[in-house]
Scaffold this motif. Structure first.
Motif, PDB file in Angstrom:
ATOM      1  N   LYS A 173      -5.070   1.244  -0.419  1.00  0.00           N
ATOM      2  CA  LYS A 173      -3.623   1.363  -0.592  1.00  0.00           C
ATOM      3  C   LYS A 173      -2.887   0.729   0.576  1.00  0.00           C
ATOM      4  O   LYS A 173      -1.898   0.029   0.394  1.00  0.00           O
ATOM      5  CB  LYS A 173      -3.220   2.835  -0.697  1.00  0.00           C
ATOM      6  N   ASN A 177      -0.339  -2.509   0.411  1.00  0.00           N
ATOM      7  CA  ASN A 177       1.027  -2.487   0.934  1.00  0.00           C
ATOM      8  C   ASN A 177       1.265  -3.611   1.926  1.00  0.00           C
ATOM      9  O   ASN A 177       2.369  -4.165   1.986  1.00  0.00           O
ATOM     10  CB  ASN A 177       1.331  -1.140   1.586  1.00  0.00           C
ATOM     11  N   ASP A 180       1.843  -6.940   0.124  1.00  0.00           N
ATOM     12  CA  ASP A 180       3.154  -7.046  -0.518  1.00  0.00           C
ATOM     13  C   ASP A 180       4.217  -7.522   0.459  1.00  0.00           C
ATOM     14  O   ASP A 180       5.218  -8.108   0.048  1.00  0.00           O
ATOM     15  CB  ASP A 180       3.576  -5.674  -1.086  1.00  0.00           C
ATOM     16  N   LYS A 181       4.025  -7.304   1.758  1.00  0.00           N
ATOM     17  CA  LYS A 181       5.041  -7.668   2.751  1.00  0.00           C
ATOM     18  C   LYS A 181       5.091  -9.117   3.001  1.00  0.00           C
ATOM     19  O   LYS A 181       4.761 -10.063   2.842  1.00  0.00           O
ATOM     20  CB  LYS A 181       4.772  -6.955   4.089  1.00  0.00           C
TER      21      LYS A 181
END
Length: 181
Positions: A173, A177, A180-181
């Motif tokens: 996870k 994340n 995605d940045k």
């Protein structure tokens, strides 16, 4: 020459200063002193004089240590010889049958009086402390405990149990994340 090198190789693995090792050490230090003297005469640099003094000190220290170690080993051997000479041989009973001569080492050592256990000194009880509390006080709760529940979307073998989500899932996870940045 080959036998000297073989002896030197064997003396490396022998504890203590062996004569072959001492000869090799002294020859090496003598060659180093000659080299330092030649360099001192060729360059007139004080550095080679200082190195020669340091080399001579180390050479003398190694030879001194080897002599002291040899003297200590001789003293230990002398102590062992005196101890063996002072100890009387264990008494042996006259054998009455031929089977007594086949006595094992364990049986022979059990019968010697020198191996009998000495009486142990009496045990003195220790003094008790003045005041000792045996009451256990409960610790104060510092916060609420949260139960971890497995996510319903992820199939896992421990579904519905505590700590159902593994650490690997949590790292996945985190890495998702960060992508995605």
């Amino acid at each position: 020459m080959a036998s000297f090198i073989e002896g030197l190789w064997q003396s490396i693995f022998t504890p203590g200063p062996t004569p072959t090792l001492l000869v090799a050490t002294n020859a090496t230090f003598a060659a180093l002193q000659v080299l330092l003297a030649v360099l001192l005469l060729a360059t007139y640099s004080i550095h080679f004089l200082v190195l020669s003094v340091l080399c001579g000190g180390l050479w003398a220290a190694i030879n001194w240590f080897a002599r002291e170690l040899k003297a200590h080993q001789e003293q230990e051997e002398e102590k062992k010889r005196r101890a063996l000479a002072a100890r009387p041989p264990p008494p042996r009973a006259a054998s009455s049958s031929p089977l007594d001569d086949s006595e094992t080492e364990v049986e022979a050592t059990k019968s010697t009086p020198s191996l009998r256990r000495a009486p142990s000194p009496p045990v003195v009880p220790a003094a008790k402390p003045a005041a000792v509390s045996t009451v256990v006080e409960p610790a104060e709760p510092q916060g609420e405990l949260k139960q971890r529940v497995a996510e319903e979307l992820l199939p896992s073998p421990s579904h519905g149990h505590k700590s159902g989500v593994s650490t690997e899932d949590e790292w996945e996870k985190v890495s998702e994340n960060e992508k995605d940045k």
